[in-house]
Enzyme design. Structure first.
Site, PDB file in Angstrom:
ATOM      1  N   LEU A  87      11.487  11.800  28.123  1.00 42.15           N
ATOM      2  CA  LEU A  87      11.458  11.677  29.733  1.00 42.15           C
ATOM      3  C   LEU A  87      12.091  10.434  29.828  1.00 42.15           C
ATOM      4  CD1 LEU A  87       7.787  12.994  29.890  1.00 42.15           C
ATOM      5  CD2 LEU A  87       9.679  14.084  29.764  1.00 42.15           C
ATOM      6  N   THR A 134      17.258  18.370  35.046  1.00 46.94           N
ATOM      7  CA  THR A 134      16.948  18.181  36.481  1.00 46.94           C
ATOM      8  C   THR A 134      17.677  19.237  37.309  1.00 46.94           C
ATOM      9  OG1 THR A 134      17.420  16.695  38.176  1.00 46.94           O
ATOM     10  CG2 THR A 134      18.693  16.181  36.242  1.00 46.94           C
ATOM     11  N   GLU A 136      19.182  18.196  39.864  1.00 40.24           N
ATOM     12  CA  GLU A 136      20.269  17.332  40.142  1.00 40.24           C
ATOM     13  C   GLU A 136      21.562  17.804  39.401  1.00 40.24           C
ATOM     14  OE1 GLU A 136      19.907  15.322  42.759  1.00 40.24           O
ATOM     15  OE2 GLU A 136      21.947  14.373  42.696  1.00 40.24           O
ATOM     16  N   TYR A 157      24.395  10.250  37.803  1.00 40.60           N
ATOM     17  CA  TYR A 157      23.072  10.825  37.157  1.00 40.60           C
ATOM     18  C   TYR A 157      23.279  12.234  36.784  1.00 40.60           C
ATOM     19  CZ  TYR A 157      18.261  12.361  37.013  1.00 40.60           C
ATOM     20  OH  TYR A 157      16.845  12.902  36.947  1.00 40.60           O
ATOM     21  N   LYS A 161      22.878  13.832  33.073  1.00 41.65           N
ATOM     22  CA  LYS A 161      21.975  14.780  32.742  1.00 41.65           C
ATOM     23  C   LYS A 161      22.277  16.124  32.171  1.00 41.65           C
ATOM     24  CE  LYS A 161      17.682  12.668  33.066  1.00 41.65           C
ATOM     25  NZ  LYS A 161      16.716  13.000  32.361  1.00 41.65           N
ATOM     26  N   ARG A 192       4.442   7.984  42.043  1.00 40.55           N
ATOM     27  CA  ARG A 192       5.747   8.248  42.143  1.00 40.55           C
ATOM     28  C   ARG A 192       6.572   6.832  42.232  1.00 40.55           C
ATOM     29  NH1 ARG A 192      10.648  10.882  41.091  1.00 40.55           N
ATOM     30  NH2 ARG A 192      11.285  12.191  42.595  1.00 40.55           N
TER      31      ARG A 192
HETATM   32  P1  NAP Z   1      10.584   7.168  36.292  1.00 37.59           P
HETATM   33  O1  NAP Z   1       9.145   7.118  36.894  1.00 37.59           O
HETATM   34  O2  NAP Z   1      11.712   6.590  36.826  1.00 37.59           O
HETATM   35  O3  NAP Z   1      10.466   6.684  34.568  1.00 37.59           O
HETATM   36  C1  NAP Z   1      11.453   6.726  33.732  1.00 37.59           C
HETATM   37  C2  NAP Z   1      10.916   6.123  32.517  1.00 37.59           C
HETATM   38  O4  NAP Z   1      11.959   5.994  31.576  1.00 37.59           O
HETATM   39  C3  NAP Z   1      10.178   4.922  32.573  1.00 37.59           C
HETATM   40  O5  NAP Z   1       9.186   4.804  31.533  1.00 37.59           O
HETATM   41  C4  NAP Z   1      11.521   3.810  32.133  1.00 37.59           C
HETATM   42  O6  NAP Z   1      10.982   2.489  31.726  1.00 37.59           O
HETATM   43  C5  NAP Z   1      12.138   4.629  31.070  1.00 37.59           C
HETATM   44  N1  NAP Z   1      13.339   4.055  30.601  1.00 37.59           N
HETATM   45  C6  NAP Z   1      14.405   3.898  31.879  1.00 37.59           C
HETATM   46  N2  NAP Z   1      15.577   3.669  30.976  1.00 37.59           N
HETATM   47  C7  NAP Z   1      15.256   3.573  29.766  1.00 37.59           C
HETATM   48  C8  NAP Z   1      15.694   3.395  28.491  1.00 37.59           C
HETATM   49  N3  NAP Z   1      16.977   2.836  28.530  1.00 37.59           N
HETATM   50  N4  NAP Z   1      15.012   3.107  27.297  1.00 37.59           N
HETATM   51  C9  NAP Z   1      13.865   3.683  27.411  1.00 37.59           C
HETATM   52  N5  NAP Z   1      13.200   3.692  28.499  1.00 37.59           N
HETATM   53  C10 NAP Z   1      13.586   3.968  29.521  1.00 37.59           C
HETATM   54  O7  NAP Z   1      10.983   8.878  36.132  1.00 37.59           O
HETATM   55  P2  NAP Z   1      10.086  10.092  36.171  1.00 37.59           P
HETATM   56  O8  NAP Z   1      10.252  10.538  37.467  1.00 37.59           O
HETATM   57  O9  NAP Z   1       8.695  10.017  35.441  1.00 37.59           O
HETATM   58  O10 NAP Z   1      10.952  11.371  35.429  1.00 37.59           O
HETATM   59  C11 NAP Z   1      10.871  11.472  34.134  1.00 37.59           C
HETATM   60  C12 NAP Z   1      11.988  11.971  33.720  1.00 37.59           C
HETATM   61  O11 NAP Z   1      12.438  13.560  34.328  1.00 37.59           O
HETATM   62  C13 NAP Z   1      13.505  11.314  34.068  1.00 37.59           C
HETATM   63  O12 NAP Z   1      14.346  11.684  32.693  1.00 37.59           O
HETATM   64  C14 NAP Z   1      14.072  12.090  35.031  1.00 37.59           C
HETATM   65  O13 NAP Z   1      15.239  11.867  35.155  1.00 37.59           O
HETATM   66  C15 NAP Z   1      13.622  13.578  34.881  1.00 37.59           C
HETATM   67  N6  NAP Z   1      13.223  14.336  36.004  1.00 37.59           N
HETATM   68  C16 NAP Z   1      12.618  13.804  37.131  1.00 37.59           C
HETATM   69  C17 NAP Z   1      12.077  14.405  38.216  1.00 37.59           C
HETATM   70  C18 NAP Z   1      11.467  14.060  39.470  1.00 37.59           C
HETATM   71  O14 NAP Z   1      11.521  14.571  40.562  1.00 37.59           O
HETATM   72  N7  NAP Z   1      10.628  12.905  39.062  1.00 37.59           N
HETATM   73  C19 NAP Z   1      12.938  15.729  38.425  1.00 37.59           C
HETATM   74  C20 NAP Z   1      13.882  16.194  37.203  1.00 37.59           C
HETATM   75  C21 NAP Z   1      14.064  15.330  36.377  1.00 37.59           C
HETATM   76  P3  NAP Z   1      10.452   1.554  32.642  1.00 37.59           P
HETATM   77  O15 NAP Z   1       8.973   1.715  33.186  1.00 37.59           O
HETATM   78  O16 NAP Z   1      10.561   0.234  31.710  1.00 37.59           O
HETATM   79  O17 NAP Z   1      11.338   1.363  33.800  1.00 37.59           O
HETATM   80  N1  GDD Z   2      15.516   7.532  47.768  1.00 39.39           N
HETATM   81  C1  GDD Z   2      15.935   7.714  49.083  1.00 39.39           C
HETATM   82  N2  GDD Z   2      15.754   6.578  50.070  1.00 39.39           N
HETATM   83  N3  GDD Z   2      16.379   8.897  49.424  1.00 39.39           N
HETATM   84  C2  GDD Z   2      16.519   8.956  50.712  1.00 39.39           C
HETATM   85  C3  GDD Z   2      16.382   8.080  51.711  1.00 39.39           C
HETATM   86  C4  GDD Z   2      16.099   6.625  51.188  1.00 39.39           C
HETATM   87  O1  GDD Z   2      15.780   5.862  52.059  1.00 39.39           O
HETATM   88  N4  GDD Z   2      16.752   8.643  52.894  1.00 39.39           N
HETATM   89  C5  GDD Z   2      16.978   9.798  52.581  1.00 39.39           C
HETATM   90  N5  GDD Z   2      17.170  10.195  51.524  1.00 39.39           N
HETATM   91  C6  GDD Z   2      17.469  11.540  50.869  1.00 39.39           C
HETATM   92  C7  GDD Z   2      18.357  11.571  49.488  1.00 39.39           C
HETATM   93  O2  GDD Z   2      19.669  11.177  50.018  1.00 39.39           O
HETATM   94  C8  GDD Z   2      18.022  12.746  49.049  1.00 39.39           C
HETATM   95  O3  GDD Z   2      18.834  13.740  49.765  1.00 39.39           O
HETATM   96  C9  GDD Z   2      16.539  13.026  49.265  1.00 39.39           C
HETATM   97  O4  GDD Z   2      16.089  12.008  50.267  1.00 39.39           O
HETATM   98  C10 GDD Z   2      15.727  12.635  47.849  1.00 39.39           C
HETATM   99  O5  GDD Z   2      16.088  11.449  47.537  1.00 39.39           O
HETATM  100  P1  GDD Z   2      15.323  10.863  46.128  1.00 39.39           P
HETATM  101  O6  GDD Z   2      13.797  10.834  46.606  1.00 39.39           O
HETATM  102  O7  GDD Z   2      15.899   9.553  45.745  1.00 39.39           O
HETATM  103  O8  GDD Z   2      15.316  12.158  45.076  1.00 39.39           O
HETATM  104  P2  GDD Z   2      16.666  12.744  44.394  1.00 39.39           P
HETATM  105  O9  GDD Z   2      16.364  14.171  44.736  1.00 39.39           O
HETATM  106  O10 GDD Z   2      17.925  12.072  44.739  1.00 39.39           O
HETATM  107  O11 GDD Z   2      16.315  12.680  42.772  1.00 39.39           O
HETATM  108  C11 GDD Z   2      14.981  12.864  42.408  1.00 39.39           C
HETATM  109  O12 GDD Z   2      14.920  14.141  42.251  1.00 39.39           O
HETATM  110  C12 GDD Z   2      15.883  14.826  40.964  1.00 39.39           C
HETATM  111  C13 GDD Z   2      15.542  16.170  41.056  1.00 39.39           C
HETATM  112  O13 GDD Z   2      16.227  16.806  41.802  1.00 39.39           O
HETATM  113  C14 GDD Z   2      14.868  12.140  41.083  1.00 39.39           C
HETATM  114  O14 GDD Z   2      13.500  11.934  40.811  1.00 39.39           O
HETATM  115  C15 GDD Z   2      15.648  12.388  39.974  1.00 39.39           C
HETATM  116  O15 GDD Z   2      15.391  11.732  38.948  1.00 39.39           O
HETATM  117  C16 GDD Z   2      15.485  13.938  39.789  1.00 39.39           C
HETATM  118  O16 GDD Z   2      16.294  14.337  38.788  1.00 39.39           O
END
Ligand code: NAP
Ligand code: GDD
Length: 343
Positions: A87, A134, A136, A157, A161, A192
């Site tokens: 993750l 993801t 993305e 990103y 991925k 989050r």
């Molecule tokens: P997050 O809150 O940003 O957590 C990322 C984790 O990765 C943190 O523990 C961070 O450590 C660690 N990390 C970052 N760079 C690293 C490195 N170089 N070596 C070791 N650890 C590292 O992300 P999340 O939302 O939990 O997402 C978990 C995974 O699912 C990620 O791979 C993300 O890309 C993927 N994903 C997320 C979503 C979503 O909507 N949340 C959707 C699809 C996929 P620190 O705490 O030290 O920063």
């Molecule tokens: N972060 C952010 N901040 N996004 C904004 C803002 C702002 O002020 N205003 C508008 N947005 C719009 C972004 O342009 C994007 O279209 C949407 O809000 C969601 O942005 P994020 O919440 O940053 O998420 P994301 O969709 O770019 O990425 C997240 O979801 C991915 C899965 O689809 C991350 O969690 C990724 O790690 C994950 O893979």
């Protein structure tokens, strides 16, 4: 009875911390890789971490970094997990435009490093590997997106991925490894990260109500996302590794909302009706009754390239794993607001 041992990279993040709690409840021994940092980065797991001097600890942390192969191979060798959940990632899309090389190193090559470590240690038959893929990766492909939709990533990103996704599938085929992917759509909740738009909105509302912040500055309001709840999604990760064979699964809710709608619903939950006026960078979100402005637009939050619309089909996960989202969109926002208003 021998315990199930899981290793989670990214255990200090949103998903890692939720998954760790889920696995501990299932009686796993949980190991996590954390990065060294100059200030504490374990807030999300402090409530489950016991002093190792106490009897019977179940959660163990190891220093490591996905950009450092020696730390990865050493931890895997020492822990000998039966399941690895990868993750860890530089997970912020906008930040990936500013740190593209680091993002590729951690998110793409980092995944390769783990797979290689498993192979070199001759553990391909005993470890099941989960890769956090993801939505993305779909980039400009229109919704609904499923496991077979074309992948056209629109950010460093997303591209990193996609490499990680494919190298995982390659190791599955080339070395007969149990290596699965979950293509997860956006998922949120009270833990989050503060710079993702959902949490930025709920924290912004809480700060405005507490008079700590005057306006909420946002970028593109017209992107659509399929927002689920991270607690449902951690369960899906585990189910993916319990399936009899390695595979790829979309995990989503099948519904999408615009960022604008997310703002409107969130404000309505604290009794404020948002109306909009103006265009482009001059647009504002305000309350007609009081004429008070709450939302302004800042160009710095727009990305060089946007992913316009993500909405996933979770039919395969439902059919094969019996997974479906349980927590409703509005309830998830309520939970986030409760947390932020309480802080
Ligand atoms: P997050 O809150 O940003 O957590 C990322 C984790 O990765 C943190 O523990 C961070 O450590 C660690 N990390 C970052 N760079 C690293 C490195 N170089 N070596 C070791 N650890 C590292 O992300 P999340 O939302 O939990 O997402 C978990 C995974 O699912 C990620 O791979 C993300 O890309 C993927 N994903 C997320 C979503 C979503 O909507 N949340 C959707 C699809 C996929 P620190 O705490 O030290 O920063
Ligand atoms: N972060 C952010 N901040 N996004 C904004 C803002 C702002 O002020 N205003 C508008 N947005 C719009 C972004 O342009 C994007 O279209 C949407 O809000 C969601 O942005 P994020 O919440 O940053 O998420 P994301 O969709 O770019 O990425 C997240 O979801 C991915 C899965 O689809 C991350 O969690 C990724 O790690 C994950 O893979």
């Amino acid at each position: 009875m021998k315990k199930n041992i899981a290793l989670i990279t990214g255990i200090t993040g949103q998903d890692g911390s939720i998954l760790a709690k889920f696995l501990l409840k299932k009686n796993y021994e949980v190991h996590g890789i954390k990065r060294r940092s100059s200030s504490f980065n374990t807030q999300r797991i402090d409530d489950i971490y016991n002093d190792l001097h106490e009897p019977n600890p179940q959660l163990f942390l190891h220093y490591g970094d996905l950009t450092d192969f020696s730390s990865i191979i050493n931890v895997i060798k020492k822990v000998k997990p039966i399941e690895i959940y990868n993750l860890a990632a530089q997970s912020h899309v906008q930040v990936s435009f500013e740190t593209p090389e680091y993002t590729a190193n951690a998110d793409a090559i980092g995944t390769l490093r783990i797979l290689e470590a498993i192979r070199i240690l001759n553990l391909t038959k005993s470890i099941k590997f989960y890769q956090a893929s993801t939505s993305e990766m779909y980039g400009s492909t229109p919704p609904p997106q499923n496991e077979n939709s074309p992948m056209k990533p629109a950010s460093p990103y997303g591209a990193a991925k996609l490499y990680a996704h494919w190298i995982t599938k390659n190791y599955r085929t080339s070395y007969n490894m149990f290596a699965s992917t979950g293509i997860l759509f956006n998922h949120e909740g009270p833990s989050r990260g503060e710079t993702f738009v959902s949490r930025k909105i709920t924290m912004g509302i809480a700060n405005i109500l507490k008079k700590k912040q005057k306006y909420l500055y946002l970028g593109n309001l017209d992107a659509f996302r399929d927002w689920g709840d991270a607690r449902d999604y951690a369960k899906a990760m585990w189910k993916i590794l319990q399936y009899k064979k390695p595979d790829d699964f979309v995990i989503a809710t099948g519904k999408s909302y615009s960022v604008r709608k997310f703002v409107e619903i969130s404000f309505s939950l604290v009794g404020i009706k948002i109306s909009w006026k103006g265009k482009g960078l001059k647009e504002i979100g305000y309350d007609k009754k009081t004429n008070r402005t709450y939302i302004k637009i800042d160009a710095k939050y727009f990305r060089p390239q946007e992913v316009d619309h993500l909405r996933g089909s979770f039919k395969k996960a439902n059919r094969i794993l019996g997974w479906k989202p349980e927590i409703k969109f509005k309830d998830m926002i309520k939970d986030m607001l409760d947390k932020d208003l309480g802080d």
